[in-house]
Write an enzyme that holds these catalytic residues in place. Structure first.
Site, PDB file in Angstrom:
ATOM      1  N   ALA A 114     -37.809   4.920   5.069  1.00 32.14           N
ATOM      2  CA  ALA A 114     -36.579   5.845   4.776  1.00 32.14           C
ATOM      3  C   ALA A 114     -36.291   6.821   5.751  1.00 32.14           C
ATOM      4  O   ALA A 114     -34.957   7.048   5.949  1.00 32.14           O
ATOM      5  CB  ALA A 114     -36.441   6.431   3.349  1.00 32.14           C
ATOM      6  N   ALA A 115     -37.111   7.406   6.057  1.00 33.23           N
ATOM      7  CA  ALA A 115     -37.129   8.791   7.007  1.00 33.23           C
ATOM      8  C   ALA A 115     -36.406   8.348   8.440  1.00 33.23           C
ATOM      9  O   ALA A 115     -36.762   7.327   8.871  1.00 33.23           O
ATOM     10  CB  ALA A 115     -38.148   9.690   7.025  1.00 33.23           C
ATOM     11  N   PRO A 116     -35.496   9.105   8.986  1.00 36.67           N
ATOM     12  CA  PRO A 116     -34.938  10.373   8.161  1.00 36.67           C
ATOM     13  C   PRO A 116     -33.761  10.418   7.621  1.00 36.67           C
ATOM     14  O   PRO A 116     -33.217  11.363   6.835  1.00 36.67           O
ATOM     15  CB  PRO A 116     -34.369  11.107   9.664  1.00 36.67           C
ATOM     16  CG  PRO A 116     -33.865  10.068  10.557  1.00 36.67           C
ATOM     17  CD  PRO A 116     -34.851   8.926  10.235  1.00 36.67           C
ATOM     18  N   GLY A 118     -30.845   8.245   7.311  1.00 38.48           N
ATOM     19  CA  GLY A 118     -29.546   7.374   7.839  1.00 38.48           C
ATOM     20  C   GLY A 118     -29.006   6.661   6.841  1.00 38.48           C
ATOM     21  O   GLY A 118     -27.598   6.586   6.405  1.00 38.48           O
ATOM     22  N   LYS A 119     -29.979   5.401   6.902  1.00 35.74           N
ATOM     23  CA  LYS A 119     -29.436   4.487   5.886  1.00 35.74           C
ATOM     24  C   LYS A 119     -29.496   4.630   4.524  1.00 35.74           C
ATOM     25  O   LYS A 119     -28.744   4.212   3.634  1.00 35.74           O
ATOM     26  CB  LYS A 119     -30.186   3.099   6.472  1.00 35.74           C
ATOM     27  CG  LYS A 119     -30.238   2.718   7.775  1.00 35.74           C
ATOM     28  CD  LYS A 119     -31.101   1.559   8.130  1.00 35.74           C
ATOM     29  CE  LYS A 119     -31.137   1.591   9.610  1.00 35.74           C
ATOM     30  NZ  LYS A 119     -31.592   2.510  10.332  1.00 35.74           N
ATOM     31  N   GLU A 137     -41.341   6.819   1.759  1.00 32.75           N
ATOM     32  CA  GLU A 137     -41.630   7.205   3.094  1.00 32.75           C
ATOM     33  C   GLU A 137     -43.113   7.829   3.271  1.00 32.75           C
ATOM     34  O   GLU A 137     -43.452   8.632   2.263  1.00 32.75           O
ATOM     35  CB  GLU A 137     -40.727   8.375   3.705  1.00 32.75           C
ATOM     36  CG  GLU A 137     -41.004   8.939   5.059  1.00 32.75           C
ATOM     37  CD  GLU A 137     -41.122   8.206   6.362  1.00 32.75           C
ATOM     38  OE1 GLU A 137     -40.339   7.151   6.505  1.00 32.75           O
ATOM     39  OE2 GLU A 137     -42.103   8.001   6.985  1.00 32.75           O
ATOM     40  N   ARG A 142     -41.982  13.348   8.310  1.00 34.10           N
ATOM     41  CA  ARG A 142     -40.676  12.650   8.336  1.00 34.10           C
ATOM     42  C   ARG A 142     -40.003  13.075   7.116  1.00 34.10           C
ATOM     43  O   ARG A 142     -38.927  12.654   6.855  1.00 34.10           O
ATOM     44  CB  ARG A 142     -40.741  11.344   8.952  1.00 34.10           C
ATOM     45  CG  ARG A 142     -40.978  11.247  10.222  1.00 34.10           C
ATOM     46  CD  ARG A 142     -41.191   9.708  10.848  1.00 34.10           C
ATOM     47  NE  ARG A 142     -39.968   9.046  10.627  1.00 34.10           N
ATOM     48  CZ  ARG A 142     -39.236   8.740  11.856  1.00 34.10           C
ATOM     49  NH1 ARG A 142     -39.298   9.292  13.018  1.00 34.10           N
ATOM     50  NH2 ARG A 142     -38.357   8.030  11.476  1.00 34.10           N
ATOM     51  N   ASP A 180     -36.185  -1.436   6.480  1.00 33.47           N
ATOM     52  CA  ASP A 180     -35.886  -0.899   8.160  1.00 33.47           C
ATOM     53  C   ASP A 180     -37.116  -0.847   8.844  1.00 33.47           C
ATOM     54  O   ASP A 180     -37.650   0.561   8.904  1.00 33.47           O
ATOM     55  CB  ASP A 180     -34.843   0.269   7.949  1.00 33.47           C
ATOM     56  CG  ASP A 180     -34.339   0.418   9.472  1.00 33.47           C
ATOM     57  OD1 ASP A 180     -33.830  -0.343  10.242  1.00 33.47           O
ATOM     58  OD2 ASP A 180     -34.252   1.700   9.767  1.00 33.47           O
ATOM     59  N   CYS A 234     -35.163  -1.970  15.028  1.00 32.16           N
ATOM     60  CA  CYS A 234     -34.556  -1.620  16.185  1.00 32.16           C
ATOM     61  C   CYS A 234     -35.405  -2.332  17.632  1.00 32.16           C
ATOM     62  O   CYS A 234     -35.466  -1.774  18.812  1.00 32.16           O
ATOM     63  CB  CYS A 234     -34.154  -0.182  16.529  1.00 32.16           C
ATOM     64  SG  CYS A 234     -35.787   0.829  16.566  1.00 32.16           S
TER      65      CYS A 234
HETATM   66  N1  SAM Z   1     -34.486   3.662   7.967  1.00 29.19           N
HETATM   67  C1  SAM Z   1     -34.710   5.036   8.523  1.00 29.19           C
HETATM   68  C2  SAM Z   1     -33.040   5.520   8.800  1.00 29.19           C
HETATM   69  O1  SAM Z   1     -32.231   4.957   8.871  1.00 29.19           O
HETATM   70  O2  SAM Z   1     -33.080   6.763   9.074  1.00 29.19           O
HETATM   71  C3  SAM Z   1     -35.266   4.706   9.753  1.00 29.19           C
HETATM   72  C4  SAM Z   1     -36.613   4.121   9.496  1.00 29.19           C
HETATM   73  S1  SAM Z   1     -37.818   4.411  10.878  1.00 29.19           S
HETATM   74  C5  SAM Z   1     -37.488   2.680  11.623  1.00 29.19           C
HETATM   75  C6  SAM Z   1     -39.144   3.744  10.124  1.00 29.19           C
HETATM   76  C7  SAM Z   1     -39.788   4.689   9.177  1.00 29.19           C
HETATM   77  O3  SAM Z   1     -40.734   4.268   8.324  1.00 29.19           O
HETATM   78  C8  SAM Z   1     -40.695   5.942   9.766  1.00 29.19           C
HETATM   79  O4  SAM Z   1     -40.136   6.974   9.540  1.00 29.19           O
HETATM   80  C9  SAM Z   1     -41.907   5.761   9.407  1.00 29.19           C
HETATM   81  O5  SAM Z   1     -42.580   6.926   9.177  1.00 29.19           O
HETATM   82  C10 SAM Z   1     -42.059   4.823   8.135  1.00 29.19           C
HETATM   83  N2  SAM Z   1     -43.069   4.191   7.802  1.00 29.19           N
HETATM   84  C11 SAM Z   1     -43.917   3.418   8.593  1.00 29.19           C
HETATM   85  N3  SAM Z   1     -44.731   2.680   7.895  1.00 29.19           N
HETATM   86  C12 SAM Z   1     -44.585   2.880   6.309  1.00 29.19           C
HETATM   87  C13 SAM Z   1     -45.102   2.315   5.281  1.00 29.19           C
HETATM   88  N4  SAM Z   1     -46.272   1.577   5.364  1.00 29.19           N
HETATM   89  N5  SAM Z   1     -44.506   2.978   4.263  1.00 29.19           N
HETATM   90  C14 SAM Z   1     -43.815   4.072   4.087  1.00 29.19           C
HETATM   91  N6  SAM Z   1     -43.085   4.193   5.485  1.00 29.19           N
HETATM   92  C15 SAM Z   1     -43.496   3.912   6.419  1.00 29.19           C
END
Ligand code: SAM
Length: 297
Positions: A114-116, A118-119, A137, A142, A180, A234
């Protein structure tokens, strides 16, 4: 620089598309934002932009999305409408997955990465703050940004969970899921960055694919039967997109729901290996992005 990436892109897309992608990496992206309909509306924001002499363009597939013609992010960050959470700086491509998912009022929705936020906050707005969103998250730093944005945007229907989404108990089930996924970021590379070859490596792609496979497997387990989810990255590499989905489809009963929404024809797209999916080509308006919608059967 990054010869291995150019080779992958040429193999996947052919020379013409590869050159288009490389051109897209090098173009200076326009600043874009989304109106937060939980705190404001399009009329109020347009009125303020006009008073302040900002030149902008609207986006054919979303009334809430704005493209600024000659502004820097820092110009926007100084505005009261930004400080009050009435608008959210967000890339156009990143606004697409929630639009494709169509979050419903009353639905139990899981945002698995989820972080940061936006979605997450966009889904809250699209459901008029009436969905029940769990924003998961795992990263300590983050998650603070996620909390801040959720509060600032007034997304009161969101419950934050600090956890590795791969470890969510199978006992839980959701009506809608957004994954995402963490990825190599191959759709958003900036070739002017001198350190690019330090972080964008084959190892990063490999690490991303492992996480993506595990996360998507978990998602399809905890999605309710007959319900839909969106997987997005992305990245524009099929290893992180189509190939992950194909592998998960072999072991699970899921089907592809072809993506369609008003204005989709305006997106700059790249060919994909699965019909009904969208891969956005990077250019001066869009980041490279992949989106697929899946239904559990
Ligand atoms: N959806 C977010 C937005 O729109 O702002 C962007 C997400 S970013 C692509 C991926 C995020 O997933 C990062 O913040 C990362 O720390 C988190 N992440 C990675 N692996 C994860 C896991 N196994 N469980 C939970 N969060 C995870």
């Amino acid at each position: 620089m990054l010869e291995f990436l150019e080779q992958i892109l040429e193999k996947q897309y052919g020379e013409e598309n590869k050159n288009k992608i490389l051109e897209g990496y090098n173009s200076k992206r326009k600043v874009t934002f989304r109106v937060n309909t939980l705190k404001s509306d399009i009329c109020e924001i347009e009125k303020i932009l006009n008073e302040l002499n900002f030149e902008y363009e609207n986006v054919p597939w979303s009334k809430e999305a704005f493209i600024l013609k000659n502004a820097k992010e820092s110009d926007i960050q100084e505005l009261e409408i930004y400080k009050q959470g009435k608008i959210y700086l967000q890339s156009l491509s990143s606004m697409l997955p929630p639009i494709v998912l169509q979050p419903k009022e009353g639905a139990d929705i899981l945002d698995m990465a989820a972080a940061p936020g936006g979605k997450t906050t966009q889904m809250a707005a699209l459901s008029n703050n009436k969905a029940h969103i769990t924003a998961c998250e795992m990263n300590n730093i983050r998650i603070e940004k996620l909390k801040y944005n959720i509060e600032k945007q007034g997304a009161s229907c969101v419950y934050i969970m600090q956890k590795d989404s791969r470890q969510i108990d199978d006992f839980f089930s959701f009506d809608q899921i957004l994954l995402d996924a963490p990825c190599s970021g191959s759709g958003t590379l900036n070739f002017e960055d001198k350190n690019i070859d330090k972080y964008f490596t084959l190892k990063l792609i490999e690490k991303s694919t492992k996480a993506q496979f595990a996360l998507l497997n978990k998602a399809v387990k905890i999605l309710k039967k007959g319900q839909e989810m969106v997987y997005s990255t992305c990245s524009i590499l099929s290893q992180e997109n189509e190939e992950i989905v194909e592998k998960v489809m072999k072991e699970n009963k899921i089907e592809i729901v072809p993506i369609n929404f008003e204005g989709i024809e305006h997106l700059p797209i790249l060919p994909t290996k699965i019909k009904g999916t969208v891969c956005v080509c990077p250019n001066e308006l869009y980041e490279g992005f992949f989106i697929i919608k899946l239904k559990k059967i």
